[in-house]
Write a protein that holds these residues in place. Sequence first.
Motif, PDB file in Angstrom:
ATOM      1  N   CYS A   1       8.379  -2.620  16.302  1.00  0.00           N
ATOM      2  CA  CYS A   1       9.093  -1.654  16.727  1.00  0.00           C
ATOM      3  C   CYS A   1      10.115  -2.152  17.940  1.00  0.00           C
ATOM      4  N   ARG A   2       9.130  -2.745  18.962  1.00  0.00           N
ATOM      5  CA  ARG A   2       9.871  -3.399  20.129  1.00  0.00           C
ATOM      6  C   ARG A   2      10.846  -4.645  19.796  1.00  0.00           C
ATOM      7  N   ARG A   3      10.395  -5.384  18.934  1.00  0.00           N
ATOM      8  CA  ARG A   3      11.103  -6.770  18.638  1.00  0.00           C
ATOM      9  C   ARG A   3      12.064  -6.488  17.823  1.00  0.00           C
ATOM     10  N   GLU A   4      12.268  -5.329  16.847  1.00  0.00           N
ATOM     11  CA  GLU A   4      13.536  -5.390  16.106  1.00  0.00           C
ATOM     12  C   GLU A   4      14.694  -4.840  17.030  1.00  0.00           C
TER      13      GLU A   4
ATOM     14  N   CYS B   1       6.729   2.973  10.767  1.00  0.00           N
ATOM     15  CA  CYS B   1       5.903   2.135  10.089  1.00  0.00           C
ATOM     16  C   CYS B   1       4.432   2.470   9.867  1.00  0.00           C
ATOM     17  N   GLU B   2       3.585   1.704   9.180  1.00  0.00           N
ATOM     18  CA  GLU B   2       2.185   1.404   9.187  1.00  0.00           C
ATOM     19  C   GLU B   2       1.645   1.156  10.640  1.00  0.00           C
ATOM     20  N   GLN B   3       0.633   1.681  11.036  1.00  0.00           N
ATOM     21  CA  GLN B   3       0.068   1.461  12.414  1.00  0.00           C
ATOM     22  C   GLN B   3      -1.575   1.175  12.300  1.00  0.00           C
TER      23      GLN B   3
ATOM     24  N   TYR C   1      -0.897  -8.062   8.243  1.00  0.00           N
ATOM     25  CA  TYR C   1      -0.587  -6.737   9.016  1.00  0.00           C
ATOM     26  C   TYR C   1       0.641  -7.009   9.740  1.00  0.00           C
ATOM     27  N   GLU C   2       1.464  -5.878  10.031  1.00  0.00           N
ATOM     28  CA  GLU C   2       2.493  -6.169  10.923  1.00  0.00           C
ATOM     29  C   GLU C   2       2.020  -5.073  12.207  1.00  0.00           C
TER      30      GLU C   2
ATOM     31  N   ALA D   1      10.991   1.607  20.898  1.00  0.00           N
ATOM     32  CA  ALA D   1      12.064   0.737  20.148  1.00  0.00           C
ATOM     33  C   ALA D   1      13.583   0.861  20.890  1.00  0.00           C
ATOM     34  N   SER D   2      13.127   0.871  22.309  1.00  0.00           N
ATOM     35  CA  SER D   2      14.336   1.173  23.046  1.00  0.00           C
ATOM     36  C   SER D   2      15.332  -0.232  22.847  1.00  0.00           C
TER      37      SER D   2
END
Lengths: 279, 338
Positions: free
Chosen positions: B123-126, A6-8, B116-117, B88-89
Amino acid sequence: MHKCECEQPLVPVIVEVVDIKDETPDIKSFFVKNPGGQGLPFNVAPGQCAMVSYLPVGESMISCTWQEEQEYLQFAIKRVGLMTDELHQIEVGQKIGLRGPYGNGFPVEACKGKDMLFIAGGIGLAPLRSFIKYCFKHREDYGKIKIIYGSRSYADLCFKEELFELWPQQKNTEVFVTIDSAEEVWKGHVGFVPSYLEELNPSPNGVVAVTCGPPIMIKFVLGSLEKMGYTDEQVITTLEMRMKCGIGKCGRCNIGSEYICLDGPVFYLSQLRDLPQEW
Amino acid sequence: MKVLSKAKLETALNKLNQGAEVFLPMQKAQESGFYSWKLFQQGQDELMLDALNVYLPPKHVVLPQTERMYSIKLEGQDMKIEQTFEDASPRVIFGARPCDIKAILCMDEVFLTRGYEDSFYKCRREAITIVANACYQPGPACFCNAMEVNPVEPAGADIIIRDAGEAYVWETKTPKGEALTSQIAEFLEEKSLALPVAQPFIQDVKYEGTAEKLKKMFADHIWAKLGEACHNCGICTYVCPSCYCFDIQVKMWGDEGYRFRCWDSCMYEEYSREAGGGNPRGDGIERFRNRFLHKLEFFKERYGTPLCTGCGRCIVACPAGINIVKIIDEIKEAELHA
């Protein structure tokens, strides 16, 4: 570890400082572009900011004082803290981090057809300069331009060549410069910006006033403008607070429910009237 | 209905633990909070699924107290970012209470919306699956019902468990929840158990209308009185399940290091102190006011819900006896000065 696709938005890109110019004893302009000199990492509209990062020390939100086409981004940075201290030591060729562009920028479209009054103090001219230069670049779109600028001393005046030579030569443009206290080298006006503004007393008819400077100057300038008959819809300012993320997440630059980094930094006075008086 | 017998709980956790790190409420020595099942020491630690709220919420699972962001390498005038550390573990929060899940939903709004994401958060949350533990017996400090939380039917859960005595009734709510349920299907049984009856709340808190009233109270004298006892120690922000403010800092060893973020607190003077020395909230009362306005007014204005979920932790933790419930009451009762 998962590889992120994803975008960072919090990770800077690396840019190269291609030129450094002393503006005042404690303000330097840094001109940056992509490493190797090919173009820019992103475009920055007038009034927008970017996080300038001297990676091993920190990041600071800096208003971009000018983007010259795809040639360079210019940041005029005053030496005030840890990060800016380090930045003032670097030499041309240094790589630094940059992320952005952040914030809403000036309403350049909404101001078309208006006379413009710019009022700045100290390093506060840096953000306004992006709008001023935009007006000159699109000179036919704007009416008369008046610039009132002041600093503590002659030495502390930023962008002297533009102030004294380039801008006064522009069509339909007047530049008024003042310093706080008298000096031998200085033949011009002496006094604070708000009182100089009241002395000049520019008519509010068809004018948009844009101001930036130290918080105390902004406060007095807003008071003066009100006295002179400017409505809250005619007055624009650009604000700054401590910032870390730049994207409305980390929490600290809020005024009420608005975040300066994301919803600002540019506000009409009419918008600020609705917010807690914490700016 | 599907149920998970309490006798099979630990075996089921061991199974889940093979595919993910499982965080659940436990007492470890003097501390209670959400710890990894891997760290559970039989005979010493105690599982706290029956307790209402453990001292620390599970917010560190979605937003770690410190989190590496990217590497930094210096070579002469060159600077490099060679690696970023999105993680993303797979993780499971098992037995989170509805108030704590609502707090995570608030953080989702902050980190994943409004232009903004945040890649680190996203990554972690998903990769996090949430097993909620529905609440039927509110505690003395609880007031989640006043803060837009449904304690029996919590939003944001992938699975909801309900304590029916000998077993937990197991209800799968989302595809993520189904994936988790299928991993421990062998331990689930079909059985009909009586659900607990929801008990009334001990505290009666009336939050409605507070945000609107506060909009007129920024300059009110009431803040000096309400915040007089506050030391700005920051414990309220530390134990709060929804306080998410963070700092970004750097750690260098010579020419190498990394940028990281860590929890911050709006109670501290440095939080909003600017490089030039200015500080819009230099006074402790101003910081106190900003925190309560953020919780009760600003967040509601921006995201449509308050940033307090009624868990009551700050009430228990505050050394000065500051009580957000009393503050809501005083605000509701205050006369407006024009």
